[in-house]
Design an enzyme around this catalytic site. Structure first.
Site, mmCIF file in Angstrom:
data_model
loop_
_atom_site.group_PDB
_atom_site.id
_atom_site.type_symbol
_atom_site.label_atom_id
_atom_site.label_comp_id
_atom_site.label_asym_id
_atom_site.label_seq_id
_atom_site.Cartn_x
_atom_site.Cartn_y
_atom_site.Cartn_z
ATOM 1 N N SER A 126 4.825 4.705 -6.242
ATOM 2 C CA SER A 126 4.010 5.264 -5.162
ATOM 3 C C SER A 126 3.797 6.761 -5.328
ATOM 4 O O SER A 126 4.677 7.481 -5.792
ATOM 5 C CB SER A 126 4.683 5.015 -3.810
ATOM 6 O OG SER A 126 3.925 5.641 -2.794
ATOM 7 N N LYS A 180 8.138 -2.034 -2.550
ATOM 8 C CA LYS A 180 6.847 -1.313 -2.599
ATOM 9 C C LYS A 180 5.835 -1.962 -1.650
ATOM 10 O O LYS A 180 5.042 -1.278 -0.999
ATOM 11 C CB LYS A 180 6.301 -1.274 -4.035
ATOM 12 C CG LYS A 180 4.920 -0.615 -4.142
ATOM 13 C CD LYS A 180 4.946 0.814 -3.686
ATOM 14 C CE LYS A 180 3.682 1.619 -3.733
ATOM 15 N NZ LYS A 180 2.389 1.077 -3.861
ATOM 16 N N HIS A 183 6.669 -0.802 1.711
ATOM 17 C CA HIS A 183 6.236 0.598 1.754
ATOM 18 C C HIS A 183 4.757 0.663 2.136
ATOM 19 O O HIS A 183 4.339 1.446 2.998
ATOM 20 C CB HIS A 183 6.463 1.244 0.371
ATOM 21 C CG HIS A 183 5.775 2.559 0.169
ATOM 22 N ND1 HIS A 183 4.412 2.664 -0.038
ATOM 23 C CD2 HIS A 183 6.245 3.835 0.135
ATOM 24 C CE1 HIS A 183 4.078 3.927 -0.180
ATOM 25 N NE2 HIS A 183 5.174 4.665 -0.073
ATOM 26 N N ASN A 184 3.958 -0.176 1.509
ATOM 27 C CA ASN A 184 2.519 -0.139 1.784
ATOM 28 C C ASN A 184 2.194 -0.637 3.188
ATOM 29 O O ASN A 184 1.270 -0.128 3.828
ATOM 30 C CB ASN A 184 1.748 -0.943 0.735
ATOM 31 C CG ASN A 184 1.585 -0.164 -0.549
ATOM 32 O OD1 ASN A 184 2.399 0.714 -0.856
ATOM 33 N ND2 ASN A 184 0.570 -0.470 -1.326
ATOM 34 N N GLU A 187 2.835 2.217 5.233
ATOM 35 C CA GLU A 187 1.722 3.148 4.984
ATOM 36 C C GLU A 187 0.522 2.796 5.887
ATOM 37 O O GLU A 187 -0.053 3.669 6.547
ATOM 38 C CB GLU A 187 1.352 3.042 3.499
ATOM 39 C CG GLU A 187 0.178 3.842 3.018
ATOM 40 C CD GLU A 187 -0.095 3.551 1.529
ATOM 41 O OE1 GLU A 187 0.788 3.809 0.691
ATOM 42 O OE2 GLU A 187 -1.189 3.041 1.213
HETATM 43 C C1 6PG Z 1 0.884 4.353 -3.125
HETATM 44 C C2 6PG Z 1 -0.289 3.643 -2.494
HETATM 45 C C3 6PG Z 1 -1.102 2.963 -3.529
HETATM 46 C C4 6PG Z 1 -2.500 2.606 -3.068
HETATM 47 C C5 6PG Z 1 -2.552 1.509 -2.064
HETATM 48 C C6 6PG Z 1 -3.832 1.537 -1.290
HETATM 49 O O1 6PG Z 1 1.966 4.075 -2.689
HETATM 50 O O2 6PG Z 1 0.656 5.165 -4.023
HETATM 51 O O3 6PG Z 1 0.175 2.686 -1.584
HETATM 52 O O4 6PG Z 1 -0.344 1.895 -4.020
HETATM 53 O O5 6PG Z 1 -3.113 3.723 -2.576
HETATM 54 O O6 6PG Z 1 -2.497 0.312 -2.771
HETATM 55 O O7 6PG Z 1 -3.884 0.363 -0.627
HETATM 56 P P1 6PG Z 1 -5.133 -0.172 0.131
HETATM 57 O O8 6PG Z 1 -6.320 -0.106 -0.797
HETATM 58 O O9 6PG Z 1 -4.759 -1.574 0.451
HETATM 59 O O10 6PG Z 1 -5.297 0.708 1.316
#
Ligand code: 6PG
Length: 462
Positions: A126, A180, A183-184, A187
């Site tokens: 990430s 991860k 984590h997302n 996010e």
């Molecule tokens: C990270 C982000 C990266 C990416 C996401 C975006 O941790 O660096 O999470 O993995 O920006 O996959 O996800 P979406 O396109 O689903 O918003």
């Protein structure tokens, strides 16, 4: 460079792969790249990243045991690349998948490659492009011996916090990709809260973008400090000519799937993550832009502003803090349940420590959680310091949500986080009527206490 001597090979030199390669090269490791597109290889060579002439050539030029990092799109491409290299590998060689692969696919790949004597590591990486170049957070899963062999490279390239690298081994097989994924999900939940706070300030408190930018910047130097706050303050400041860049952006939000996987898996595990669910649903509703525009026209739907509401920016700050904290806690609860279900060995504190820097959700809150979650065994909400904090800030979240709802601005992320707290803090819920109804119409039975047997009542009355 003579043959068989590069420390690591990277397959896939898109922006993430190339930046990771540049990062590795800057840490005194030797890296050899490969990408099927000549243009990408040329770009890599312009950045002084040597490239192999074919994927086989890459395999031949790596030191033993070979360490190959795949930075290709998640899905079938990962399997294609694995198929194209595995025949040329020797037992003990290590393949790492650094993409956002679905953890159940990582399990399958891990099983297949392990049978072939090849080690497989799923790496959750990430930090976006910048993180890849300057230091991402890395969540690793797979064979612990293989991890030990690549660890010096991962430690060197990862971000660090207080001298501790933001990379760690999360457990067997797909543990790294699982962490991860969550984590997302977090996010998504945090991004939704930020969007709602911005919406509230502009629509109901009448703030300009520049005032919001100043406020977010100020908050970013307090307990709300975090990467998402920082970039939001920057985004709000930037204009293109006369207009804010933000106003030129179409409001249908995209998603590649990791947030939805988090929510789907939470459903499978029976873990409530409403702050994450709401964020996904709002991205979906944002995609129905034609319907939204049409309905809004029909209803002449403008938000009614109540400038006299008395909701100060200090209250909005508290509301954001409580909502952020609740999003993290939902993710940590999911991680807690998942570790038991799947036999992952990470602790919540270990995950929080890995997220202290480099990743998209790095923040002051997650840094404080790294300490608070040190020996948590129950739901993270039961940690005294955590619920003390929530008790202090939840009232502001309640005021902000109430005021917004009355004004027609629904704030689904903030509301979901609020009801999550409200529901979890009630000893008794009206769900006993659901049990009665189930028994009434279906004879499903109900318990009279958590350990009692199912019993049924002869409900029919005249
Ligand atoms: C990270 C982000 C990266 C990416 C996401 C975006 O941790 O660096 O999470 O993995 O920006 O996959 O996800 P979406 O396109 O689903 O918003």
């Amino acid at each position: 460079m003579d043959n068989s001597s590069y420390n690591i090979g990277i397959v896939g030199l898109g922006v993430m792969g190339l930046n990771l390669a540049r990062n590795v090269a800057s840490r005194s490791f030797t890296v050899l790249g490969w990408d099927p597109q000549e243009e990408q290889r040329r770009l890599a060579e312009n950045h002084k990243i040597p490239c192999a002439s074919s994927i086989k050539d890459l395999v031949q030029q790596l030191e033993s045991p070979r360490k190959i990092l795949l930075m290709v799109p998640a899905g079938q491409v990962v399997d294609q690349v694995i198929r194209s290299i595995s025949a040329s590998l020797d037992p003990g060689d290590i393949i790492m998948d650094g993409g956002n692969s679905f953890f159940k696919e990582t399990d399958k790949r891990n099983q297949q490659l392990t049978e072939d004597g090849i080690h497989f590591l799923g790496l959750g990486i990430s930090g976006g492009h910048k993180g890849a170049l300057e230091g991402p957070a890395i969540m690793a899963g797979g064979d612990p011996d293989a991890y030990a062999k690549v660890k010096p490279i991962l430690v060197a390239l990862a971000a660090s916090y207080d001298g501790t690298p933001c990379v760690d081994f999360m457990g067997k097989s797909s543990a790294g990709h699982y962490v991860k994924m969550v984590h997302n999900g977090i996010e998504y939940g945090l991004m939704q809260v930020v969007a709602e706070a911005f919406d509230f300030l502009v629509e109901l408190n009448g703030y300009s973008y520049q005032q919001c930018a100043a406020l977010f910047k100020q908050w970013n130097s307090t307990r709300l400090q975090g990467y998402l706050m920082e970039i939001t303050a920057n985004i709000l400041k930037i204009s293109s000519g006369e207009n804010a860049v933000l106003d030129e952006i179409f409001d249908a939000a995209g998603q590649k799937g990791t947030g939805s996987w988090t929510a789907q898996n939470a459903l499978e595990l029976g873990v409530p993550v409403p702050g994450i669910d709401a964020a996904i649903r709002m991205r979906q509703i944002s995609g129905y832009w034609e319907e939204r525009r049409a309905l809004s026209k029909l209803l002449d739907g403008t938000v009614s502003t109540h400038q006299e509401s008395g909701i100060t920016s200090e209250m909005v700050e508290k509301a954001i803090y409580a909502a952020f904290l609740l999003v993290y806690l939902q993710g940590f609860h999911q991680l807690q349940v998942a570790s038991k279900e799947y036999g992952f060995t990470y602790t919540l504190a270990q995950v929080a420590k890995t997220w202290r820097n480099g990743c998209i959700i790095n923040s002051q809150i997650v840094r404080s959680l790294a300490g608070a979650l040190e020996s948590v065994k129950t739901h993270p909400l039961l940690v005294q310091t955590i619920n003390d904090q929530l008790k202090t800030d939840i009232e502001s979240l309640r005021f902000v949500v109430s005021h917004a709802v009355l004004s027609g601005l629904s704030l689904p992320g903030m509301s979901a986080n609020l009801w999550y707290w409200d529901a979890f803090s009630r000893a008794e819920l009206p769900t006993r009527i659901i049990q009665a109804q189930r028994d009434y119409f279906g004879g499903h039975g109900y318990q009279t206490g958590p350990d009692s047997d199912l019993t049924s009542f002869p409900w029919e009355v005249e």
